[in-house]
Design an enzyme around this catalytic site. Structure first.
Site, PDB file in Angstrom:
ATOM      1  N   HIS A  26       3.822   7.881  -6.036  1.00 33.73           N
ATOM      2  CA  HIS A  26       3.534   6.808  -5.079  1.00 33.73           C
ATOM      3  C   HIS A  26       2.698   7.359  -3.932  1.00 33.73           C
ATOM      4  CE1 HIS A  26       6.231   7.984  -1.699  1.00 33.73           C
ATOM      5  NE2 HIS A  26       6.954   8.539  -2.656  1.00 33.73           N
ATOM      6  N   CYS A  27       1.980   6.453  -3.245  1.00 33.34           N
ATOM      7  CA  CYS A  27       1.260   6.823  -2.034  1.00 33.34           C
ATOM      8  C   CYS A  27       1.929   6.094  -0.874  1.00 33.34           C
ATOM      9  CB  CYS A  27      -0.224   6.477  -2.155  1.00 33.34           C
ATOM     10  SG  CYS A  27      -0.538   4.722  -2.445  1.00 33.34           S
ATOM     11  N   VAL A  28       1.194   5.805   0.185  1.00 38.82           N
ATOM     12  CA  VAL A  28       1.799   5.199   1.371  1.00 38.82           C
ATOM     13  C   VAL A  28       2.289   3.784   1.098  1.00 38.82           C
ATOM     14  CG1 VAL A  28       1.384   4.501   3.769  1.00 38.82           C
ATOM     15  CG2 VAL A  28       0.391   6.615   2.893  1.00 38.82           C
ATOM     16  N   ARG A  30       1.775   2.130  -2.374  1.00 36.35           N
ATOM     17  CA  ARG A  30       1.745   1.703  -3.774  1.00 36.35           C
ATOM     18  C   ARG A  30       2.480   2.655  -4.716  1.00 36.35           C
ATOM     19  NH1 ARG A  30      -4.175   2.404  -4.088  1.00 36.35           N
ATOM     20  NH2 ARG A  30      -3.872   3.225  -2.009  1.00 36.35           N
TER      21      ARG A  30
END
Length: 467
Positions: A26-28, A30
């Site tokens: 995951h990113c910030v 999504r």
């Protein structure tokens, strides 16, 4: 805030079940999946889940928009439920790359090189904006800059300008670090390679055209120009590839006991010779041809060029091909002192936000109304993914309205010759990275992308309801 486990289970099922997940991270905002078969995704079921604000597929990754602060909790819960190991972003990219064709892989490679250095470039753009405000004549006083009226600010502006320019003066060093790292070599050698190409002993590339005499080396009878590659992109890209592959080759051939003494010196020495003898001159010429071609199109038909690029930028984002234009922007900045492409990107962001804002007035579903409002704010600050993938693409007429508004604004600012000295933050703050003398035209472009997509989206939404 705790996460509903049932919602996480629904997300897992909607992407095809845990058997369909090859890897996940995951990113910030999504969740990022490398799926075995994307055709198994049930998008309708996925986007009906309360936690999900949108989804899209790009560069072989299937991404689910969750939101800042919640996505990590959803991811941790998903890992516990499925038993999949926590993966890094690079591992996800590597897994996703298996599904890409050669063109997509080339685009992905450019993205992998330029995205890591974007924070430095964007920061430079913002600082240049501050310097523009301090030194631009006619902003606060008739025909005078702020530093002319208040000389005590002159040295402050000078330091700001020095800090802002650093990323561009040593741009080959940044690209060398990122590119060599991407190609599998030692990124520290990439930094040395990039700085070598802008060494102060070389003739500065920005003074090449005005130089009365070009200094040269005599290498065993071969005349080699002592020219630097300030602001150039292609020379360091190709040289970085050669350096990384040469380093990998030497590590395979040289015994471990001698690698520290031999690998780096031989790799840098050979790459340096090849760069100054062949790579530099050839790619410098190619870069000049590309720059002249792009500039020529916008000089001959600025309205058409702006209409096409302004309208196509958002669709390019969907395919991931917009990353290729980062290199073009940087080449334009290095060669001509400014880019006329990036201002259209900033306006495209605003257009997507405006269309999402209009959808908030059209939609009845409370979840979608809330998503439209928050994603519009995000787009106005330069992050368009929630607006594009969560709202506008779901209702195609909103996306089309945004494209039309962006195309019209692009045509107008191209006709007016609007330029930016650097890539900056997109959206409403974008004007800070525009040359002050172009602010008036850029603000008119902003008005176009605030009005046209809003009115068109409302109109098309009303027509759709009536049908």
């Amino acid at each position: 805030m705790s996460v509903n486990k049932q919602s996480v289970e629904q997300i897992i099922e909607a992407v095809g079940g845990k058997e369909n997940i090859a890897a996940a991270t995951h990113c910030v905002t999504r969740l990022r999946f490398a799926l075995k078969d994307e055709s198994k995704v049930d998008k309708e079921a996925l986007e009906s889940i309360d936690l999900v604000k949108g989804s899209f597929s790009t560069n072989g990754q299937f991404q689910v928009v969750i939101g800042q602060g919640t996505v990590d909790k959803v991811y941790n819960e998903m890992v516990a439920m499925t038993g999949i190991g926590q993966a890094t972003k690079q591992e996800i990219k590597d897994a996703a790359a298996q599904n890409l064709n050669p063109l997509q892989r080339a685009i992905k490679t450019l993205a992998d090189i330029f995205i890591p250095i974007l924070p430095a470039i964007v920061t430079a753009g913002l600082l240049m904006g501050i310097n523009n405000i301090l030194t631009g004549p006619g902003i606060f006083f008739d025909e005078k800059a702020l530093v002319d009226v208040y000389p005590q600010w002159k040295d402050f502006a000078s330091i700001v300008n020095l800090i802002a320019n650093t990323a561009f003066v040593f741009l080959p060093g940044l690209i060398g670090w990122s590119a060599v790292n991407r190609f599998g070599g030692n990124p520290l050698l990439g930094i040395v390679l990039g700085l070598m190409l802008v060494h102060p002993d070389l003739l500065n590339a920005w003074g090449y055209g005005a130089a009365e005499e070009i200094p040269t080396w005599n290498l065993f009878g071969l005349e080699v120009q002592k020219v630097g590659y300030q602001g150039q992109v292609l020379p360091v890209l190709l040289a970085s590839y050669v350096l990384a592959k040469l380093e990998i080759f030497l590590k395979k051939k040289i015994p471990d006991a001698f690698q520290l003494l031999l690998v780096a010196p031989i790799a840098l020495l050979l790459t340096g010779f090849v760069s100054f003898i062949a790579i530099g001159p050839i790619t410098f010429t190619i870069g000049s041809v590309i720059t002249d071609a792009v500039v020529g199109i916008f000089e001959v038909a600025p309205i058409l060029g702006g209409l096409i690029y302004g309208g196509l930028y958002a669709p390019l984002v969907i395919t991931g091909m917009h990353h290729t234009f980062l290199a073009v922007d940087l080449q334009l900045i290095g060669s001509t002192g400014g880019t006329f492409l990036w201002p259209m990107v900033a306006l495209s962001n605003i257009a997507q936000g405006t269309a999402a804002l209009a959808m908030m007035l059209i939609l009845k579903d409370e979840k979608l109304k809330s998503l439209s409002a928050t994603s519009a704010v995000s787009a106005y600050l330069g992050i368009t993914e929630p607006a594009m993938f969560g709202v506008n693409l779901r209702f195609r007429f909103a996306f089309i309205s945004a494209i039309i508004g962006s195309a019209l604004a692009g045509a107008f600012i191209s006709m007016q010759g609007v330029k930016a000295p650097s890539i900056g933050v997109g959206g409403l703050p974008g004007f800070l990275s525009i040359f002050p003398q172009n602010w008036g035209s850029f603000f008119i472009g902003m008005a176009i992308v605030l009005i046209v997509p809003f009115v068109l989206t409302l109109f098309l939404g009303k027509v759709r309801k009536e049908k």
